[in-house]
Design an enzyme around this catalytic site. Structure first.
Site, mmCIF file in Angstrom:
data_model
loop_
_atom_site.group_PDB
_atom_site.id
_atom_site.type_symbol
_atom_site.label_atom_id
_atom_site.label_comp_id
_atom_site.label_asym_id
_atom_site.label_seq_id
_atom_site.Cartn_x
_atom_site.Cartn_y
_atom_site.Cartn_z
ATOM 1 N N GLU A 134 -4.871 -8.920 0.022
ATOM 2 C CA GLU A 134 -5.645 -8.663 1.235
ATOM 3 C C GLU A 134 -7.102 -8.562 0.813
ATOM 4 O OE1 GLU A 134 -4.284 -5.422 3.762
ATOM 5 O OE2 GLU A 134 -2.202 -5.865 3.257
ATOM 6 N N GLU A 146 0.845 -1.213 0.000
ATOM 7 C CA GLU A 146 0.000 0.000 0.000
ATOM 8 C C GLU A 146 0.877 1.259 0.000
ATOM 9 O OE1 GLU A 146 -3.205 -0.136 2.916
ATOM 10 O OE2 GLU A 146 -4.114 -1.837 1.898
HETATM 11 O O1 AHR Z 1 -4.960 -5.782 7.134
HETATM 12 C C1 AHR Z 1 -4.854 -4.594 7.853
HETATM 13 C C2 AHR Z 1 -4.200 -3.482 7.055
HETATM 14 O O2 AHR Z 1 -5.018 -3.156 5.984
HETATM 15 C C3 AHR Z 1 -2.872 -3.799 6.427
HETATM 16 O O3 AHR Z 1 -1.804 -3.604 7.288
HETATM 17 C C4 AHR Z 1 -2.813 -2.824 5.292
HETATM 18 O O4 AHR Z 1 -2.094 -3.321 4.196
HETATM 19 C C5 AHR Z 1 -4.262 -2.564 4.957
HETATM 20 O O5 AHR Z 1 -4.549 -1.213 4.921
#
Ligand code: AHR
Length: 483
Positions: free
Chosen positions: A291, A175
């Protein structure tokens, strides 16, 4: 009760359902890694094997987990891997998503990679671009993957691992449009070119993951890499969904969650189009949904990003698996966020207590699809619809190499049962499992660890006449047809 027809088309295969699509994500955030997976070797009252909680270890082995991403998330862009090797580990400030904690680094590279071997997961390491350097990341790759007589490889041997782990998947930041440095797409793409060029020199066979975001961001980074396609193997994108509270959601919010998880599919399709527009068939670059999951509004820093994860979330996960199968020709890996305690977790712990969430059972119900060939499946959407007019029943099917078929079905309707007939697949015997409860708000807990658990489902019929079963409202089922 009207009957919904599900037609499976073995003559129209989509592609192989890579085990990497059933991955999990373990971040040093809240109680995911520390406490959830790892209790350490120093006098923990919780049963463990070399520091790893035994109850969670056994559950994850049975899941299964073919891929595990670590150590972040946002944590990755602060992580210095040398803090987590050797006998002297410094206590550092552990940072992710607004949480700052003392981090004793007892869970480091060796512990994590050995855990992956133990549970049968392929490791996926997220590298530090935010506060690190290309050299630091190159050194981590060398430490993990090089078998030559170098100082770093010898240090690994001294630390107890003679042979390299050969970690294939490396994220170059996380990110980076936000917590990983607040780069613009142009700045990040330029940095990525530098990092990935250096990483390629260390390990030509490493699979490098570039950080994506929206269509606009993805167009810019892909365009910047168009003359260097050999430097990119996967484009990382993240998808989190929210629709009302974790448990006390309304009927509208239940259906909103169904619709929101479904929206992941057009997003993957547009990402694939952007990649294809640049690669034009010159290089296979996949999408890494590294994610994904439900992020309930209650899951805030004050509660270590923990949330109750009811049956509704398992249905959202099952919808996602259907999408993964349909998009398996472009989606190359995926990781649920996160594997223990944090967010949409399949396993949760409290002290010595441990339980599996309905999402854990959804993963188990779909595990027969792993490594199989996804098949085109059509559902007659006219017989049984949701309030917004979309199909109430959805399905995915796959063919195993041994002539077996696995068909998974979802009844998305909140309060109506449905009769389903599955056609197009043959088998000498059919067996099925069902996951449901009185309400989609039902969840497991320390006090009621098996409140939501799979049960056997009756299937009648034959290959010629079709296989019939009745799906209760808000339910998931998997029918297995063996020869
Ligand atoms: O999964 C929690 C957070 O969500 C992670 O650290 C980040 O990559 C995303 O914003």
């Amino acid at each position: 009760m009207s009957e919904t027809s599900v037609v499976v088309r073995p003559d129209l295969p989509i592609g192989t359902i890579s085990p990497r699509l059933y991955g999990q994500f373990a971040e040093h955030l809240g109680r995911c890694c520390y406490d959830g997976l790892w209790v350490g070797t120093n006098n923990s009252s919780i049963a463990h094997s070399h520091g790893w909680r035994t109850d969670v270890l056994q559950a994850l082995k049975a899941m299964p987990i073919p891929l595990l991403r670590w150590p972040g998330g946002c944590y990755a862009d602060h992580y210095h891997w040398r803090d987590g090797i050797g006998s002297k580990r410094p206590v550092r400030l552990g940072m992710s998503c607004g949480l700052t904690v003392e981090d004793d680094n007892s869970l480091g590279t060796h512990e994590f990679l050995d855990y992956c071997v133990e549970i049968g997961a392929e490791p996926y390491l997220a590298g530090n671009m935010g506060s690190g350097s290309p050299q630091e990341l190159c050194d981590w790759v060398e430490y993990c993957n090089v078998s030559l007589n170098t100082a770093l490889a010898n240090e690994r041997k001294t630390n107890g691992r003679p042979q390299p782990w050969n970690v294939k998947l490396w994220g170059v930041g996380n990110e980076n449009w936000g917590c990983g440095g607040n780069y613009t797409a142009e700045q990040y793409a330029q940095e990525y070119r530098r990092y990935s060029t250096m990483l390629r020199h260390v390990d030509e066979s490493a699979e490098l993951v570039i950080c994506g975001l929206t269509d606009d961001w993805n167009r810019v980074i892909m365009d910047a890499l168009k003359d260097h396609l050999s430097l990119v193997d996967h484009v990382s994108v993240h998808r989190y969904w929210a629709a009302g509270p974790a448990v006390d959601f309304s009927e509208d919010e239940y259906y909103k969650m169904i619709a929101t998880s479904q929206e992941t599919e057009p997003f993957l399709q547009s990402t694939a189009q952007i990649i294809e527009a640049v690669t034009k068939g010159r290089k296979k670059i996949g999408i890494a949904l590294d994610e994904w999951g439900v992020w309930a509004p209650e899951a805030k820093p004050e509660v270590n990003y923990e949330q109750v994860s009811p049956l509704r979330d398992a249905i959202a996960a099952a919808i996602t698996f259907e999408i993964f199968h349909r998009q398996c020709h472009v989606l190359t890996l995926a990781n649920l966020a996160q594997v223990a305690n944090v967010l949409h977790a399949p396993v949760q712990t409290k002290g010595t207590d441990f339980w599996c969430t309905p999402t854990y059972h959804a993963f188990r119900l779909y595990s027969g699809h792993i490594g199989a060939t996804a098949l085109t499946t059509t559902v007659d959407s006219t017989t049984f619809a949701l309030p917004d007019g979309t199909a109430g029943i959805s399905a995915t099917a796959s063919a195993g190499g041994d002539g077996s078929y696995t068909v998974s079905l979802i009844n998305r309707h909140l309060d109506q049962a449905a009769q389903v007939a599955v056609r197009g697949v043959s088998g000498a015997k059919a067996k099925a499992q069902l996951l449901t409860a009185d309400t989609p708000k039902a969840a497991n807990s320390a006090l009621a660890p098996n409140a939501v658990a799979p049960v056997e489902l009756e299937v009648s019929g034959s290959s010629e006449a079709g296989w019939r079963c009745t799906l209760p409202p808000h339910s998931i089922a998997t029918v297995t047809l063996a020869h």
